[in-house]
Design an enzyme around this catalytic site. Structure first.
Site, short mmCIF file in Angstrom:
data_model
loop_
_atom_site.label_atom_id
_atom_site.label_comp_id
_atom_site.label_asym_id
_atom_site.label_seq_id
_atom_site.Cartn_x
_atom_site.Cartn_y
_atom_site.Cartn_z
N CYS A 1 0.81 -1.23 0.00
CA CYS A 1 0.00 0.00 0.00
C CYS A 1 0.83 1.27 0.00
O CYS A 1 0.33 2.34 -0.31
CB CYS A 1 -0.92 0.01 1.21
SG CYS A 1 -0.03 0.17 2.77
N GLY A 2 2.10 1.21 0.41
CA GLY A 2 2.93 2.40 0.44
C GLY A 2 2.85 3.17 1.73
O GLY A 2 3.49 4.21 1.88
#
Length: 217
Positions: free
Chosen positions: A113-114
């Site tokens: 997801c970062g």
């Protein structure tokens, strides 16, 4: 440095008669990419080792470490320990805002997801700046054309069939697919695309971002 794609052996079931057949397939690689700003370590991201200069610019802009691509004066990509990669970014006058109290990543950011590694919810949910440009209008035919163009431009995925892609399409007679970047992680592909556009001087309000992915088979 580690390549973006690697051929590996595989066993393929060719039916009841032939049984298992030895063969080969191509898989995408992932490497630990460490970003350093003006000699200071900031974050380590897991990413496909390709288009790392674009990744450096896009990550810097997305994390609000710099105000524009012009604030970055130099990018050096170097091999690190093992299969890791060091990306050294120099900014104009030391302008990179890497204050640990604001948005410093202390953990490795995987290719999901970062958000892994940020220190608080305020950093994960920062206000988004509006794109103050005339909104482009799209027909169904243009959308279909853009998606077909993106699929055809995924050079890495054509070989490995396991990468995400982010592309930017500009409308109009002189438009079309401006840039495509690929990565095993969706957010890394988007950061690479943002960096590529910024380095080309392309404003994001003049087109549409698209994402594509094809599962392994």
């Amino acid at each position: 440095m580690k390549p973006a794609l690697t051929p590996v052996p595989r066993l393929h079931h060719a039916g009841a008669v032939a049984g298992l057949v030895a063969g080969q397939r191509t898989v995408p690689e992932e490497a630990a990419v460490a970003f350093h700003y003006n000699g200071r370590s900031h974050a380590v991201m897991m990413a496909t080792p390709a288009d790392l200069e674009d990744f450096a610019v896009g990550f810097s802009l997305a994390e609000s470490l710099v105000a524009s691509a012009q604030d970055i004066t130099d990018i050096q990509v170097r091999p690190a320990v093992g299969d890791g990669i060091d990306v050294h970014i120099t900014t104009r006058g030391g302008a990179a805002d890497t204050d640990p109290g604001k948005h410093h990543h202390r953990l490795t950011g995987p290719s999901g997801c970062g958000l892994c590694g940020v220190q608080c919810t305020q950093n994960a949910l920062r206000p988004v700046q509006w794109v103050r440009r005339p909104v482009a209008r799209w027909t169904a035919e243009t959308v279909a054309m853009a998606m077909q163009g993106l699929q055809g431009a995924q050079q890495l995925n054509r070989q490995a069939r396991a990468l995400h892609a982010a592309g930017f399409w500009a409308p109009g007679p002189q438009g079309g697919l401006v840039a495509v970047r690929e990565d095993i992680g969706r957010h890394c592909a988007l950061d690479k695309l943002a960096g590529a556009l910024a380095r080309q001087g392309v404003h994001g309000g003049g087109g549409a971002r698209q994402r594509g992915w094809e599962p392994a088979c």
